[in-house]
Every structure is written in structure tokens, then in C-alpha cells.
Write an enzyme that holds these catalytic residues in place. Structure first.
Site, short mmCIF file in Angstrom:
data_model
loop_
_atom_site.label_atom_id
_atom_site.label_comp_id
_atom_site.label_asym_id
_atom_site.label_seq_id
_atom_site.Cartn_x
_atom_site.Cartn_y
_atom_site.Cartn_z
N LYS A 297 0.83 -1.21 0.00
CA LYS A 297 0.00 0.00 0.00
C LYS A 297 0.86 1.26 0.00
O LYS A 297 0.49 2.27 -0.59
CB LYS A 297 -0.94 -0.01 1.21
N SER B 249 -1.52 0.33 6.61
CA SER B 249 -1.67 -0.85 7.48
C SER B 249 -2.58 -1.88 6.82
O SER B 249 -3.32 -1.59 5.88
CB SER B 249 -2.23 -0.44 8.84
N ASP B 250 -2.51 -3.09 7.37
CA ASP B 250 -3.36 -4.17 6.90
C ASP B 250 -3.61 -5.14 8.05
O ASP B 250 -2.71 -5.43 8.84
CB ASP B 250 -2.70 -4.91 5.73
N THR B 251 -4.85 -5.63 8.13
CA THR B 251 -5.23 -6.58 9.18
C THR B 251 -5.76 -7.85 8.55
O THR B 251 -6.56 -7.80 7.61
CB THR B 251 -6.32 -5.98 10.09
N SER C 146 -0.43 -5.30 10.57
CA SER C 146 0.88 -4.76 10.21
C SER C 146 0.75 -3.29 9.89
O SER C 146 -0.26 -2.86 9.30
CB SER C 146 1.45 -5.51 9.00
#
Length: 198
Positions: free
Chosen positions: A59, A75-77, A112
Site C-alpha cells: 500500500k 496498514s493491513d489486518t 501490520s
């Protein structure tokens, strides 16, 4: 506090998530929101935190025009369960299937966060273990039909009804499950402001 420490920087949050945006407000940060489209696809050999780390950094790569004092945060979940990543459900049926698979079991929620200044990047992650009680079909259908959790990894929000009645144990950061390990973001931004680099 953070606002003063970071006054010479421009904080850019690349997230459309209202929860993450609220976290940044609650951390008392001055920030701008910028969104850029990317194709969120990852290599199939990646597992667990490797996936969310990869996507958070991916991203950030959409931003190639940052100014020297810009700090970009992406961020990424994901939900990791039975050696499989659960992202956002495609529809209500898949949402119900996801929650049913999490019922009466423990899974990991991994978020993250990627910090980018110029060409420098730092990616960090946090892992929280969440245990659901045995959910019945009526509970699952009520939650999905009422809250429509199609924008959430694993098809649930811990801060919503399903979390109130269904989660029997949590090991790690609650806010990480909501989508942002706020303690990591806070400390990393202080470190960046103190050391003047990523």
C-alpha cells in the site's frame, strides 16, 4: 503530546477505515487522509504476518511523491485461522461461514503497520489471540444481518455485539483486533521524531 513532538512532520494516513481514523484522532495527532487504489494481492506462499506485512508495504508503494517531512502510514489486518488467512468477506453468506469457522476456537488477529519517509520504510506488526465461545446459528445470523461486517477481516468487529457476547478470551492488544496496534504506532512515531529517520 504527540502533536507537539511531531509538529515539524506531516502525518499521512492512507486508510479509509473509520476506526483507524478515529484512533489517530484519539492519539491527538494532526494528520491528513490520502487514499490510493492498489490491487491487494499477495504471493500464495506467504503465511500469517508475512501476508499483512507484505500488504501494508504494498500500500505504501502507491506513494512515490512524498515530501521530506511526510510520514506515510499504511496498514493491513488479517485473521489467521487453521493455517489460512481470512480477509474481508465477499458477501453475507461468506461472512456467516467465516464466523461459524471461528466459533468455539482460537484464532490470531494480525495487524501490520508500514511507516514510510522518502524511500525509507519500516514495517511492524502485532499479533493478538482471540477465542470465541460456541456460537449458535441464530447468533451468527443476527450479527451478520444486523451489523453487516463486510468491511472487516474475519467478518467481525470485536467492539460490536458479537464481541460482547461471543469472545471468551483475548491475549494481546484489544485495539490491534480493532485494526491498529496503537501502542506500536505511538512509540514508533516518537522514535522517528527523536531519531529524525525511519
Amino acid at each position: 503530546m504527540l502533536k507537539d513532538i511531531l509538529k515539524e512532520y506531516n502525518i499521512i494516513l492512507a486508510s479509509g477505515s473509520p476506526r483507524r481514523q478515529q484512533f489517530f484522532k484519539d492519539l491527538d495527532l494532526d494528520f491528513k487522509i490520502q487514499l490510493r487504489e492498489i490491487n491487494e494481492v499477495y504471493p500464495d506462499y506467504l503465511k500469517a504476518e508475512e501476508i499483512s506485512d507484505y500488504l501494508a508495504e504494498l500500500k505504501s508503494k502507491a506513494f512515490t511523491d512524498l515530501n521530506p517531512k511526510d510520514i506515510l502510514i499504511t496498514s493491513d489486518t488479517i485473521v489467521w485461522h487453521n493455517n489460512k488467512a481470512l480477509g474481508k468477506p465477499r458477501d453475507t453468506n461468506e461472512a456467516k461461514e467465516m464466523i461459524a469457522s471461528l466459533s468455539n476456537d482460537t484464532h490470531k488477529v494480525i495487524t501490520s503497520v508500514c511507516f514510510k519517509m522518502g524511500n525509507e520504510i519500516r514495517v511492524l506488526h502485532d499479533i493478538t489471540e482471540v477465542t470465541f465461545k460456541k456460537l449458535n446459528q441464530k447468533e451468527i445470523e443476527y450479527y451478520v444481518n444486523t451489523h453487516k461486517p463486510l468491511d472487516k477481516a474475519g467478518a467481525y468487529g470485536i467492539q460490536e455485539w458479537i464481541g460482547f457476547i461471543g469472545i471468551s478470551n483475548i491475549k494481546g492488544s484489544y485495539f490491534n483486533v480493532m485494526g491498529l496496534p496503537t501502542h506500536i504506532v505511538y512509540q514508533t512515531l516518537i522514535d522517528i521524531a527523536t531519531n529524525k529517520n525511519i
